[in-house]
Design an enzyme around this catalytic site. Sequence first.
Site, PDB file in Angstrom:
ATOM      1  CG  ASP A 161      -2.106   0.914   1.100  1.00  0.00           C
ATOM      2  OD1 ASP A 161      -2.369   1.396  -0.019  1.00  0.00           O
ATOM      3  OD2 ASP A 161      -2.769   1.165   2.126  1.00  0.00           O
ATOM      4  CG  ASN A 209      -7.923  -2.021  -5.317  1.00  0.00           C
ATOM      5  OD1 ASN A 209      -7.083  -2.875  -5.059  1.00  0.00           O
ATOM      6  ND2 ASN A 209      -8.137  -0.991  -4.504  1.00  0.00           N
TER       7      ASN A 209
HETATM    8  C1  IPE Z   1      -5.597  -2.793  -0.284  1.00  0.00           C
HETATM    9  O1  IPE Z   1      -5.185  -1.486  -0.472  1.00  0.00           O
HETATM   10  C2  IPE Z   1      -5.602  -3.527  -1.585  1.00  0.00           C
HETATM   11  C3  IPE Z   1      -4.296  -3.736  -2.193  1.00  0.00           C
HETATM   12  C4  IPE Z   1      -3.139  -3.467  -1.658  1.00  0.00           C
HETATM   13  C5  IPE Z   1      -4.319  -4.361  -3.495  1.00  0.00           C
HETATM   14  P1  IPE Z   1      -6.235  -0.311  -0.631  1.00  0.00           P
HETATM   15  O2  IPE Z   1      -5.447   0.953  -0.724  1.00  0.00           O
HETATM   16  O3  IPE Z   1      -7.170  -0.586  -1.748  1.00  0.00           O
HETATM   17  O4  IPE Z   1      -7.034  -0.400   0.760  1.00  0.00           O
HETATM   18  P2  IPE Z   1      -7.957   0.664   1.483  1.00  0.00           P
HETATM   19  O5  IPE Z   1      -9.000   1.074   0.500  1.00  0.00           O
HETATM   20  O6  IPE Z   1      -7.087   1.825   1.864  1.00  0.00           O
HETATM   21  O7  IPE Z   1      -8.489  -0.048   2.677  1.00  0.00           O
HETATM   22  C1  IPE Z   2      -1.552   0.178  -3.343  1.00  0.00           C
HETATM   23  O1  IPE Z   2      -1.326   1.558  -3.376  1.00  0.00           O
HETATM   24  C2  IPE Z   2      -1.766  -0.416  -4.720  1.00  0.00           C
HETATM   25  C3  IPE Z   2      -3.128  -0.858  -4.980  1.00  0.00           C
HETATM   26  C4  IPE Z   2      -4.124  -0.823  -4.140  1.00  0.00           C
HETATM   27  C5  IPE Z   2      -3.377  -1.392  -6.314  1.00  0.00           C
HETATM   28  P1  IPE Z   2      -2.510   2.575  -3.419  1.00  0.00           P
HETATM   29  O2  IPE Z   2      -2.838   2.885  -4.837  1.00  0.00           O
HETATM   30  O3  IPE Z   2      -3.641   2.127  -2.594  1.00  0.00           O
HETATM   31  O4  IPE Z   2      -1.825   3.867  -2.750  1.00  0.00           O
HETATM   32  P2  IPE Z   2      -2.487   4.879  -1.737  1.00  0.00           P
HETATM   33  O5  IPE Z   2      -3.029   4.096  -0.598  1.00  0.00           O
HETATM   34  O6  IPE Z   2      -3.561   5.610  -2.485  1.00  0.00           O
HETATM   35  O7  IPE Z   2      -1.359   5.783  -1.339  1.00  0.00           O
HETATM   36 MG    MG Z   3      -4.087   2.346  -0.629  1.00  0.00          MG
END
Ligand code: IPE
Ligand code: IPE
Ligand code: MG
Length: 253
Positions: free
Chosen positions: A21, A69
Amino acid sequence: MSLLEQIDKSRTPRHVAIIMDGNGRWAKNQGKERIFGHSHGVEAVRAALKAATKSGVEYLTLYAFSTENWNRPKEEVDALMNLLVHTIVGELDELDENGVRLHAIGDLNNLPTDCQRELQRAIEHTSGHTRVNLILALNYSARWEITHAVKAIISAGTRAEDVTDDLFAAHLSTAAFPDPELLIRTSGEERISNFLLWQIAYAELYFTKTLWPDFREDDFYAALLDFQSRERRFGKTSEQIAFEIQNPIAGNA
Ligand code: IPE
Ligand code: IPE
Ligand code: MG
């Protein structure tokens, strides 16, 4: 002594799972588009896989795309799917050379067809490897997986009295893998976000503020060392655990 050297190889977790993340925030910090962060996340994936291999971890599960997502802007979802296909194709030789066996868990039938095709090809191509297992969670969510398992168990006509922990676990997409002993989440968020709910019942949770694109081998080793400093009690008392460590055979009896 390096962090890797400090790890007790006899107590390395067999399975480590990571919620990768912070890609979006990493990109934003540099005034770039979110996808820039996702692209840089690939380097962190390489580092985590390398670290897992060097420290003797047998299974590394990476949460790459959740069922939730899909709710992101279309351009980001399209870019992520594109990145996935390109990364799988581009890294295949590397996986091959390093004895990595690729697996995928999640609702794979609802991924774009080119993703499904390249994923399947890479999974088959690496199926003979045994050094380390890389499991990508794609279009995955634990509630989807649990619902899916319940449907399969009911469809098979299973009698209620035959439903056990083991039978249930055998219907999850992780049936072939041991449960993760360690779950890492980067970026400072401290939640599970619908990941491996059944399998992490007794996992140690490790949260780091490092954003995923900055994650490197030493971050992985730091998590392993933290894991090794913990006492895993599984419902027992600290005294029982100490006794079992000193008397391995008596303790297990
Ligand atoms: C969790 O991350 C899913 C992945 C790392 C693929 P998100 O960024 O989508 O999670 P939330 O929405 O902050 O809980
Ligand atoms: C994790 O990084 C990757 C996926 C969930 C695909 P994020 O895209 O959630 O990054 P933040 O949380 O917005 O910084
Ligand atoms: Mg995230």
